[in-house]
Design a protein around this motif. Structure first.
Motif, PDB file in Angstrom:
ATOM      1  N   LEU A 146       0.807  -1.225   0.000  1.00 33.46           N
ATOM      2  CA  LEU A 146       0.000   0.000   0.000  1.00 33.46           C
ATOM      3  C   LEU A 146       0.839   1.274   0.000  1.00 33.46           C
ATOM      4  O   LEU A 146       0.293   2.371  -0.158  1.00 33.46           O
ATOM      5  CB  LEU A 146      -0.938   0.001   1.210  1.00 33.46           C
ATOM      6  CG  LEU A 146      -1.988  -1.114   1.235  1.00 33.46           C
ATOM      7  CD1 LEU A 146      -2.758  -1.074   2.559  1.00 33.46           C
ATOM      8  CD2 LEU A 146      -2.941  -0.996   0.058  1.00 33.46           C
ATOM      9  N   VAL A 147       2.145   1.135   0.163  1.00 34.72           N
ATOM     10  CA  VAL A 147       3.022   2.320   0.188  1.00 34.72           C
ATOM     11  C   VAL A 147       2.920   3.058  -1.140  1.00 34.72           C
ATOM     12  O   VAL A 147       3.024   2.472  -2.227  1.00 34.72           O
ATOM     13  CB  VAL A 147       4.477   1.898   0.467  1.00 34.72           C
ATOM     14  CG1 VAL A 147       5.434   3.063   0.241  1.00 34.72           C
ATOM     15  CG2 VAL A 147       4.604   1.376   1.898  1.00 34.72           C
ATOM     16  N   ASP A 148       2.707   4.365  -1.053  1.00 33.95           N
ATOM     17  CA  ASP A 148       2.490   5.167  -2.265  1.00 33.95           C
ATOM     18  C   ASP A 148       2.903   6.609  -1.955  1.00 33.95           C
ATOM     19  O   ASP A 148       2.184   7.326  -1.270  1.00 33.95           O
ATOM     20  CB  ASP A 148       1.015   5.093  -2.657  1.00 33.95           C
ATOM     21  CG  ASP A 148       0.706   5.774  -3.988  1.00 33.95           C
ATOM     22  OD1 ASP A 148       1.422   6.720  -4.359  1.00 33.95           O
ATOM     23  OD2 ASP A 148      -0.272   5.355  -4.647  1.00 33.95           O
ATOM     24  N   ASP A 149       4.058   7.015  -2.454  1.00 36.91           N
ATOM     25  CA  ASP A 149       4.543   8.363  -2.170  1.00 36.91           C
ATOM     26  C   ASP A 149       3.600   9.431  -2.704  1.00 36.91           C
ATOM     27  O   ASP A 149       3.402  10.471  -2.066  1.00 36.91           O
ATOM     28  CB  ASP A 149       5.932   8.570  -2.786  1.00 36.91           C
ATOM     29  CG  ASP A 149       7.025   7.848  -2.014  1.00 36.91           C
ATOM     30  OD1 ASP A 149       6.711   7.199  -0.989  1.00 36.91           O
ATOM     31  OD2 ASP A 149       8.196   7.913  -2.439  1.00 36.91           O
ATOM     32  N   GLU A 150       3.031   9.201  -3.878  1.00 40.67           N
ATOM     33  CA  GLU A 150       2.172  10.219  -4.490  1.00 40.67           C
ATOM     34  C   GLU A 150       0.947  10.490  -3.625  1.00 40.67           C
ATOM     35  O   GLU A 150       0.517  11.641  -3.477  1.00 40.67           O
ATOM     36  CB  GLU A 150       1.736   9.761  -5.886  1.00 40.67           C
ATOM     37  CG  GLU A 150       0.940  10.809  -6.635  1.00 40.67           C
ATOM     38  CD  GLU A 150       0.606  10.402  -8.057  1.00 40.67           C
ATOM     39  OE1 GLU A 150      -0.241  11.073  -8.673  1.00 40.67           O
ATOM     40  OE2 GLU A 150       1.193   9.410  -8.547  1.00 40.67           O
ATOM     41  N   ARG A 151       0.410   9.431  -3.016  1.00 43.50           N
ATOM     42  CA  ARG A 151      -0.762   9.584  -2.151  1.00 43.50           C
ATOM     43  C   ARG A 151      -0.369   9.769  -0.682  1.00 43.50           C
ATOM     44  O   ARG A 151      -1.224   9.837   0.183  1.00 43.50           O
ATOM     45  CB  ARG A 151      -1.689   8.371  -2.291  1.00 43.50           C
ATOM     46  CG  ARG A 151      -2.272   8.212  -3.683  1.00 43.50           C
ATOM     47  CD  ARG A 151      -3.421   7.220  -3.689  1.00 43.50           C
ATOM     48  NE  ARG A 151      -4.520   7.708  -2.880  1.00 43.50           N
ATOM     49  CZ  ARG A 151      -4.991   7.086  -1.792  1.00 43.50           C
ATOM     50  NH1 ARG A 151      -4.451   5.954  -1.387  1.00 43.50           N
ATOM     51  NH2 ARG A 151      -5.998   7.591  -1.117  1.00 43.50           N
ATOM     52  N   ASP A 169       8.747   4.168   3.065  1.00 40.36           N
ATOM     53  CA  ASP A 169       8.206   4.818   1.879  1.00 40.36           C
ATOM     54  C   ASP A 169       8.766   4.105   0.657  1.00 40.36           C
ATOM     55  O   ASP A 169       9.396   3.047   0.764  1.00 40.36           O
ATOM     56  CB  ASP A 169       8.536   6.314   1.878  1.00 40.36           C
ATOM     57  CG  ASP A 169      10.044   6.583   1.969  1.00 40.36           C
ATOM     58  OD1 ASP A 169      10.846   5.629   1.806  1.00 40.36           O
ATOM     59  OD2 ASP A 169      10.424   7.741   2.196  1.00 40.36           O
ATOM     60  N   GLU A 170       8.553   4.659  -0.530  1.00 41.08           N
ATOM     61  CA  GLU A 170       8.988   3.972  -1.744  1.00 41.08           C
ATOM     62  C   GLU A 170      10.512   3.861  -1.815  1.00 41.08           C
ATOM     63  O   GLU A 170      11.040   2.870  -2.328  1.00 41.08           O
ATOM     64  CB  GLU A 170       8.446   4.684  -2.983  1.00 41.08           C
ATOM     65  CG  GLU A 170       6.937   4.487  -3.164  1.00 41.08           C
ATOM     66  CD  GLU A 170       6.417   5.105  -4.450  1.00 41.08           C
ATOM     67  OE1 GLU A 170       7.227   5.526  -5.294  1.00 41.08           O
ATOM     68  OE2 GLU A 170       5.177   5.146  -4.619  1.00 41.08           O
ATOM     69  N   ALA A 171      11.222   4.841  -1.288  1.00 40.29           N
ATOM     70  CA  ALA A 171      12.688   4.781  -1.303  1.00 40.29           C
ATOM     71  C   ALA A 171      13.189   3.599  -0.483  1.00 40.29           C
ATOM     72  O   ALA A 171      14.118   2.889  -0.901  1.00 40.29           O
ATOM     73  CB  ALA A 171      13.275   6.092  -0.779  1.00 40.29           C
ATOM     74  N   VAL A 179      11.569  -2.812  -5.474  1.00 38.68           N
ATOM     75  CA  VAL A 179      10.246  -2.585  -6.048  1.00 38.68           C
ATOM     76  C   VAL A 179       9.563  -1.432  -5.314  1.00 38.68           C
ATOM     77  O   VAL A 179       9.993  -1.030  -4.234  1.00 38.68           O
ATOM     78  CB  VAL A 179       9.353  -3.845  -5.939  1.00 38.68           C
ATOM     79  CG1 VAL A 179       9.921  -4.998  -6.768  1.00 38.68           C
ATOM     80  CG2 VAL A 179       9.178  -4.275  -4.482  1.00 38.68           C
ATOM     81  N   ASP A 180       8.480  -0.924  -5.918  1.00 42.66           N
ATOM     82  CA  ASP A 180       7.642   0.033  -5.201  1.00 42.66           C
ATOM     83  C   ASP A 180       6.487  -0.736  -4.560  1.00 42.66           C
ATOM     84  O   ASP A 180       6.461  -1.978  -4.579  1.00 42.66           O
ATOM     85  CB  ASP A 180       7.151   1.145  -6.128  1.00 42.66           C
ATOM     86  CG  ASP A 180       6.343   0.617  -7.311  1.00 42.66           C
ATOM     87  OD1 ASP A 180       5.969  -0.581  -7.306  1.00 42.66           O
ATOM     88  OD2 ASP A 180       6.081   1.396  -8.243  1.00 42.66           O
ATOM     89  N   TYR A 184       5.354  -4.859  -4.894  1.00 45.20           N
ATOM     90  CA  TYR A 184       5.598  -5.738  -3.746  1.00 45.20           C
ATOM     91  C   TYR A 184       4.713  -6.980  -3.784  1.00 45.20           C
ATOM     92  O   TYR A 184       5.130  -8.054  -3.355  1.00 45.20           O
ATOM     93  CB  TYR A 184       5.400  -4.976  -2.431  1.00 45.20           C
ATOM     94  CG  TYR A 184       5.916  -5.764  -1.250  1.00 45.20           C
ATOM     95  CD1 TYR A 184       7.267  -5.757  -0.937  1.00 45.20           C
ATOM     96  CD2 TYR A 184       5.072  -6.553  -0.477  1.00 45.20           C
ATOM     97  CE1 TYR A 184       7.766  -6.504   0.128  1.00 45.20           C
ATOM     98  CE2 TYR A 184       5.554  -7.308   0.579  1.00 45.20           C
ATOM     99  CZ  TYR A 184       6.904  -7.277   0.871  1.00 45.20           C
ATOM    100  OH  TYR A 184       7.392  -8.030   1.907  1.00 45.20           O
ATOM    101  N   VAL A 185       3.486  -6.859  -4.293  1.00 39.60           N
ATOM    102  CA  VAL A 185       2.606  -8.030  -4.404  1.00 39.60           C
ATOM    103  C   VAL A 185       3.244  -9.084  -5.287  1.00 39.60           C
ATOM    104  O   VAL A 185       3.279 -10.276  -4.935  1.00 39.60           O
ATOM    105  CB  VAL A 185       1.223  -7.624  -4.958  1.00 39.60           C
ATOM    106  CG1 VAL A 185       0.398  -8.857  -5.316  1.00 39.60           C
ATOM    107  CG2 VAL A 185       0.462  -6.783  -3.941  1.00 39.60           C
ATOM    108  N   ASP A 186       3.763  -8.686  -6.445  1.00 43.41           N
ATOM    109  CA  ASP A 186       4.389  -9.637  -7.360  1.00 43.41           C
ATOM    110  C   ASP A 186       5.608 -10.288  -6.717  1.00 43.41           C
ATOM    111  O   ASP A 186       5.818 -11.502  -6.833  1.00 43.41           O
ATOM    112  CB  ASP A 186       4.793  -8.940  -8.659  1.00 43.41           C
ATOM    113  CG  ASP A 186       3.592  -8.495  -9.479  1.00 43.41           C
ATOM    114  OD1 ASP A 186       2.476  -8.959  -9.187  1.00 43.41           O
ATOM    115  OD2 ASP A 186       3.765  -7.685 -10.414  1.00 43.41           O
TER     116      ASP A 186
END
Length: 302
Positions: A146-151, A169-171, A179-180, A184-186
């Motif tokens: 669920l990590v999402d920098d934009e949101r 965070d995404e970093a 991965v972002d 991560y699911v994949d």
């Protein structure tokens, strides 16, 4: 702020000595630890809203139907035939859960669980509905998806006690996993997760999964490469992925948190004072929680 409540009270149970007991001798280490954890989170992060997300169904049948091994190793051996699976829980933790629920209700902290969904699914749905930044507090890496920098969605992952949290965070995800959040699911379903009974693709560990995702972008790209003779998969990778097609077809629905849980009406606003002081006083006296509740209420007032 969204709490993966079961994840946190499990950590509290194993992190706080079971010598922490109520006046009648009943262990309340998970209760005390969770209350102190919430108080510290409120004190350090000052959320406007806070929701304790609950497992109304810890092993949903719709996930088990897709992957029968899903959390199968956690099913209590004494679960009667024909009844819903009960989770194997330490003998002195299970009686503390109703106390946790009663205390949260008396304090006025929103508590949300919806069958047949897990707390992760409630968190995923609330995250999707949020209009502002979201901090998800969990000891479960599954929610990294669920990590999402934009949101402005982050995961606060406890590393040690309640004072040391990894702000994910995404970093951080790219540094640790390559991965972002969406990727991560994949990664998770390819490598598998023994703690959740997810078999993964045999022979595809985390490092190989990273390399495949780097090369082909996502799970769909990887499976397309299996059918492409020109793709630079090793013979063993191609064979293993080909043999895992049935698993790969259903695993995303199991691993990905639901985003469409039908939520009940509730008020997520962080209370500034106890909703039911009389009931809270009774609970504090009965379970020996006066100090922990004073600390929590002090944090809510600040």
């Amino acid at each position: 702020m969204l709490l993966d409540t079961a994840s946190l009270y499990y950590r509290a149970y194993f992190g706080v000595p079971d010598s922490v007991r109520a006046p009648d001798g009943t262990p309340v280490n998970a209760v005390r630890g969770l209350l102190d954890f919430i108080g510290r989170l409120v004190q350090d992060h000052h959320p406007d809203d806070l929701v304790a997300c609950m497992d109304a169904d810890w092993r949903p049948a719709w996930r088990v139907e897709l992957i029968p091994t899903y959390k199968a190793h956690r099913v209590a051996a004494e679960t009667p035939a024909g009844q819903a699976d009960e989770e194997e829980t330490p003998d002195t933790l299970a009686p503390q859960v109703p106390v946790i629920e009663a205390v949260l209700d008396a304090v006025g902290i929103a508590r949300v669980g919806v069958a047949p969904y897990e707390a992760d699914d409630v968190i995923g749905t609330l995250t999707g509905l949020a209009r502002g930044p979201v901090d998800i507090v969990t000891g479960d890496r599954d929610l990294y998806q669920l990590v999402d920098d934009e949101r402005r969605v982050r995961v606060l992952y406890p590393l040690k006690g309640v004072g040391t949290l990894q702000v994910t965070d995404e970093a951080v995800l790219r540094e640790k996993y390559g991965v972002d959040g969406r990727g991560y699911v994949d990664l998770a379903l390819l490598r598998g997760d023994p703690s959740d009974g997810l078999p993964g693709v045999p022979g595809i560990g985390e490092k190989t999964a990273k390399k495949l995702l780097d090369a082909y972008g996502d799970l769909a790209g990887i499976m397309a490469a299996v059918d492409d003779p020109a793709a630079k998969l090793t013979p063993s990778q191609r064979k293993r992925l080909d043999e895992a097609r049935d698993y790969v077809a259903v695993a995303p629905k199991v691993v990905r948190v639901a985003g469409d849980v039908p939520l009940p009406a509730f008020d997520p606003t962080l209370p500034r004072e106890a909703r039911d002081p009389a009931v809270l006083a009774e609970l504090a006296e009965r379970w020996g929680l006066r100090g922990a509740l004073q600390r929590l209420l002090s944090a809510l007032h600040s």
